[in-house]
Motif scaffolding. Structure first.
Motif, short mmCIF file in Angstrom:
data_model
loop_
_atom_site.label_atom_id
_atom_site.label_comp_id
_atom_site.label_asym_id
_atom_site.label_seq_id
_atom_site.Cartn_x
_atom_site.Cartn_y
_atom_site.Cartn_z
N PHE A 405 -2.54 -4.16 0.17
CA PHE A 405 -3.62 -3.32 -0.32
C PHE A 405 -4.92 -4.11 -0.18
CE2 PHE A 405 0.21 -1.95 -2.40
CZ PHE A 405 0.13 -0.56 -2.40
N ARG A 406 -5.82 -3.61 0.65
CA ARG A 406 -7.09 -4.32 0.85
C ARG A 406 -8.04 -4.01 -0.30
NH1 ARG A 406 -12.27 -3.66 4.66
NH2 ARG A 406 -12.90 -5.85 4.66
N ASN A 407 -8.61 -5.06 -0.86
CA ASN A 407 -9.59 -4.94 -1.94
C ASN A 407 -10.93 -4.54 -1.33
OD1 ASN A 407 -11.41 -5.39 -4.08
ND2 ASN A 407 -10.25 -7.13 -4.85
N LEU A 408 -11.46 -3.38 -1.73
CA LEU A 408 -12.70 -2.87 -1.16
C LEU A 408 -13.94 -3.35 -1.91
CD1 LEU A 408 -11.60 0.75 -0.20
CD2 LEU A 408 -11.56 -1.34 1.18
N GLY A 409 -13.77 -4.37 -2.73
CA GLY A 409 -14.92 -5.07 -3.30
C GLY A 409 -15.47 -4.43 -4.55
N ALA A 410 -16.79 -4.40 -4.64
CA ALA A 410 -17.46 -3.98 -5.87
C ALA A 410 -17.16 -2.55 -6.26
CB ALA A 410 -18.97 -4.18 -5.73
N SER A 411 -16.66 -1.73 -5.34
CA SER A 411 -16.31 -0.34 -5.66
C SER A 411 -15.11 -0.27 -6.60
CB SER A 411 -16.01 0.44 -4.38
OG SER A 411 -14.80 -0.02 -3.79
N GLY A 412 -14.32 -1.34 -6.64
CA GLY A 412 -13.12 -1.33 -7.47
C GLY A 412 -11.97 -0.57 -6.87
N LYS A 413 -12.08 -0.16 -5.61
CA LYS A 413 -11.05 0.63 -4.94
C LYS A 413 -10.20 -0.24 -4.02
CE LYS A 413 -12.65 4.55 -6.63
NZ LYS A 413 -11.88 5.39 -7.57
N TRP A 414 -9.07 0.32 -3.60
CA TRP A 414 -8.13 -0.38 -2.73
C TRP A 414 -7.75 0.51 -1.56
CZ3 TRP A 414 -6.49 -5.34 -4.32
CH2 TRP A 414 -6.87 -5.69 -5.63
N MET A 415 -7.35 -0.11 -0.44
CA MET A 415 -6.88 0.61 0.74
C MET A 415 -5.48 0.13 1.08
SD MET A 415 -8.29 0.23 4.68
CE MET A 415 -9.90 0.90 4.31
N ALA A 416 -4.52 1.04 1.21
CA ALA A 416 -3.14 0.67 1.52
C ALA A 416 -2.95 0.56 3.03
CB ALA A 416 -2.17 1.69 0.94
N LEU A 417 -2.43 -0.59 3.47
CA LEU A 417 -2.18 -0.84 4.89
C LEU A 417 -0.73 -1.26 5.07
CD1 LEU A 417 -5.38 -3.01 5.55
CD2 LEU A 417 -5.09 -0.59 6.14
N THR A 418 0.01 -0.47 5.81
CA THR A 418 1.41 -0.79 6.10
C THR A 418 1.59 -0.91 7.61
OG1 THR A 418 2.12 0.35 4.09
CG2 THR A 418 3.82 -0.15 5.70
N ALA A 419 1.74 0.22 8.30
CA ALA A 419 1.82 0.17 9.76
C ALA A 419 0.55 -0.41 10.35
CB ALA A 419 2.07 1.57 10.31
N GLU A 420 -0.59 -0.07 9.75
CA GLU A 420 -1.88 -0.56 10.26
C GLU A 420 -1.94 -2.08 10.24
OE1 GLU A 420 -2.61 3.17 7.68
OE2 GLU A 420 -1.34 1.36 7.68
N ALA A 421 -1.27 -2.68 9.27
CA ALA A 421 -1.28 -4.14 9.14
C ALA A 421 -0.15 -4.81 9.91
CB ALA A 421 -1.20 -4.53 7.66
N GLY A 422 0.61 -4.03 10.67
CA GLY A 422 1.70 -4.58 11.46
C GLY A 422 2.99 -4.79 10.71
N LEU A 423 3.06 -4.29 9.46
CA LEU A 423 4.21 -4.58 8.61
C LEU A 423 5.42 -3.71 8.88
CD1 LEU A 423 2.20 -5.23 5.32
CD2 LEU A 423 3.39 -6.92 6.73
N THR A 424 5.31 -2.79 9.86
CA THR A 424 6.48 -2.01 10.29
C THR A 424 7.16 -2.67 11.49
OG1 THR A 424 5.02 -0.58 11.59
CG2 THR A 424 5.64 0.19 9.39
N ALA A 425 6.72 -3.87 11.85
CA ALA A 425 7.38 -4.58 12.95
C ALA A 425 8.80 -4.99 12.56
CB ALA A 425 6.58 -5.82 13.33
N ALA A 426 9.07 -5.10 11.28
CA ALA A 426 10.42 -5.34 10.78
C ALA A 426 10.96 -4.03 10.21
CB ALA A 426 10.41 -6.41 9.69
N PRO A 427 12.26 -3.81 10.27
CA PRO A 427 12.81 -2.56 9.71
C PRO A 427 12.66 -2.52 8.20
CG PRO A 427 14.57 -4.06 10.35
CD PRO A 427 13.30 -4.66 10.86
N PRO A 428 12.65 -1.33 7.62
CA PRO A 428 12.61 -1.23 6.15
C PRO A 428 13.79 -1.98 5.54
CG PRO A 428 12.27 0.92 7.17
CD PRO A 428 12.69 -0.01 8.27
N ALA A 429 13.56 -2.54 4.36
CA ALA A 429 14.61 -3.33 3.70
C ALA A 429 14.37 -3.30 2.20
CB ALA A 429 14.61 -4.77 4.23
N ARG A 430 15.33 -3.79 1.46
CA ARG A 430 15.16 -3.95 0.01
C ARG A 430 14.57 -5.34 -0.23
NH1 ARG A 430 20.68 -2.94 -2.63
NH2 ARG A 430 21.47 -3.56 -0.59
N HIS A 431 13.24 -5.43 -0.05
CA HIS A 431 12.55 -6.72 -0.15
C HIS A 431 12.51 -7.20 -1.59
CE1 HIS A 431 10.91 -5.15 3.73
NE2 HIS A 431 11.05 -6.42 4.08
#
Length: 575
Positions: A405-431
């Motif tokens: 989740f990227r911290n968007l700074g002074a706005s206090g909001k967050w951005m969720a990044l999964t595939a965008e961040a390359g984290l689907t390069a591994a298969p889903p798992a019970r991490h």
């Protein structure tokens, strides 16, 4: 007619322009991106049809420099035969991997002597004897282990000698340790040990809980809880149990995680404990005992008032106001709660206002970590994701990809990044667990994660437009050698002031022992670095160049505060 043609042309131009902008945004590189690397370790928890509770709770990992060569190494905890709680085969061994400095790792478990013998869950790294070599505490089911670092690449099991070998409680039975944190609770320069205990459990051969007709893991309400433990460091290699005297034993929970921070800035480290489907604990340090203040501080439950499956946590300032905040995670439909420290001895739940509720509602999490992955001066939130259960649930994915989740700074909001961040390069798992550190010395924080019955994952940070950075490696003299508990303020021209503190407790059942990391955005110089050491000494450095590891030694007690520049050295970024 010409007017209509002009209007139509303008409309079409606007439409094509909007399409172009949308396509451009979709193809723009993610501000945070990871690249998957493998490592030859698989987490073995001995899952059986009976679905005994420890089988779904394994997975602690640590990143730390065990041999002092300046390169972070990796230690994995592992399970055992669930019936005997003994490692009866090589697949159950805990593993230590040495960082070779070229992107590869070598298994040095046998040479180091850290394969373990029991059903291990969590790990905590800390230099308890102040000899400059980090030691390993392993939390496990009915048995814990303390490994003393011999400063020559090997470790010695000193559990019994240190007074940490007894996990049989006359009132609560055998204790199941889930996680631990090294913390100097009385500021005497010696690291003490706080252990989080989970459930009163015993092995069964047949499932006692089911989903439909299939056995699966029981809800925590099916078990009784256990009290946490506090051991004071005697300074001679031994510890004494002060759980009763310090007000810890009176509070029975179902602990999953612990974080350390001085939330009221009174100079004494406090502890936050997540409990599984129970009230959380906030232990406020009074100097010679703790008072449990979670209700008064507003962190017992999220604003909804629901009991949730509180898992791992990070206790760190994510809004740059100087006060440590709390981020922890839970299962699907329970959200990932965020609590902001108001600076008035209490917290406010910002899960909804920050957008985190909507982003995380359909996610299950085990371990969160607050680190600045794009070096813009704002800490982001990495979460290892997966569910407790082993069987599919209606509308819920059991195996999941990790998310940042990227911290968007002074706005206090967050951005969720999964595939965008390359984290689907591994298969889903019970991490499960995660540990963090700059594995390749490029100034970007990397992540190591574990997953049940699956290979471990190394996520190398490849964020393309990452800013400048500064890592601060502390060496205590009057304070503990690691500087654990030290608060740091860094000020730079564009980013302004930001805050962090030294702790090795992060994520779920895991430990990250590295320099305190700061992103500086476009700034090449930190105008000021201010360190509040646990001893009370305040140390100030000015005009520190970026993109390096700054090694700082605490001034000795004879040097007055504010005297000449104390001993510092720096190591530039790796080429």
């Amino acid at each position: 007619m010409s007017f209509l043609r002009l209007a139509l042309a303008a409309a079409l131009l606007a439409l094509f322009g909007a399409v172009f902008l949308i396509a451009g945004a979709a193809s723009a590189p993610s501000p945070i991106r990871f690249e998957l690397r493998g490592i030859p370790f698989r987490l073995e928890s001995d899952e059986t049809p009976a679905r005994n509770a420890p089988e779904t709770m394994a997975g602690g990992v640590a990143v730390f420099d065990y041999n002092g060569d300046g390169r972070p190494d990796i230690f994995f905890t592992n399970g055992a035969d669930i019936r005997t709680l003994k490692k009866d085969g090589p697949k159950y061994r805990d593993r230590l991997f040495r960082n070779n400095g070229d992107g590869t790792f070598t298994d040095v478990t046998d040479a180091a002597g850290v394969a373990g013998s029991g059903y291990d869950i969590g790990v905590a790294i800390g230099d308890y004897d102040n000899d400059g070599c980090p030691d390993i505490f392993v939390a496990g089911v009915y048995r814990n282990t303390l490994y003393h670092n011999n400063c020559n690449g090997t470790f010695t099991d000193v559990t019994k000698k240190a007074g940490l070998g007894d996990s049989d409680d006359p009132q609560y039975g055998p204790l199941w340790a889930e996680a631990a944190v090294w913390v100097d609770v009385n500021n005497d320069g010696l690291l003490d040990l706080f252990i989080v205990d989970y459930l009163q459990w015993k092995y069964v051969a047949q499932p006692i809980c089911r989903i439909g007709t299939v056995g699966d893991y029981c809800h925590p309400r099916e078990y009784q809880g256990q009290p946490d433990r506090l051991f004071l460091n005697n300074g001679d290699g031994t510890f004494r149990d002060v759980s009763m005297q310090w007000g810890i034993r009176d509070h029975v929970g179902k602990g999953m995680g612990v974080g350390m921070a001085d939330y009221d800035l009174d100079g004494r480290p406090d502890l936050f404990v997540t409990n599984d489907a129970e009230y959380n604990f906030l232990f406020h340090n009074l100097g010679n005992r703790f008072e449990e203040v979670a209700f008064d501080a507003g962190v017992t439950l999220p604003d909804s008032g629901d009991f949730i499956s509180g898992m791992g946590l990070d206790f760190r300032d994510f809004n740059n106001d100087g006060y440590p905040d709390i981020a922890f995670v839970a299962l699907n439909r329970q959200t990932f709660p965020l609590f902001e420290d108001t600076g008035k001895g209490e917290f406010r739940d910002v899960t909804t206002s920050s957008g985190m509720r909507d982003l995380s509602m359909n996610m299950g999490g085990f371990g969160p970590a607050l680190y600045d992955f794009d070096n813009d001066g704002w800490k982001d939130l990495f979460v290892t994701r997966g569910h407790v259960e082993s069987q599919p649930l209606p509308g819920i994915d059991i195996a999941q990809n990790n998310t940042v989740f990227r911290n968007l700074g002074a706005s206090g909001k967050w951005m969720a990044l999964t595939a965008e961040a390359g984290l689907t390069a591994a298969p889903p798992a019970r991490h499960r667990g995660c540990a963090l550190g700059d594995l390749d010395g490029d100034g970007r924080v990397d992540v190591v994660t574990t997953a049940l019955s699956a290979p471990a994952e190394i996520w190398m940070n490849r964020s393309e437009h990452s800013g400048h950075w500064l890592d601060i490696a502390l060496r205590g003299t009057r304070s503990n050698r690691d500087g654990i508990g030290a608060r740091i303020r860094v000020v730079s021209a564009t980013v302004g002031a930001q805050y962090n503190h030294m702790t090795t407790s992060v994520c779920y059942a895991s430990s990250s022992d590295g320099p305190v990391h700061f992103g500086l955005g476009p700034d090449r110089i930190a105008r000021m670095v201010e360190i509040h050491w646990p001893s009370g000494t305040v140390q100030t450095l000015r005009d520190v160049p970026a993109d390096r590891v700054l090694k700082v030694t605490e001034p000795d007690e004879h040097r007055p505060s504010g005297a000449q520049r104390p001993p510092v050295s720096s190591v530039p970024a790796a080429p």
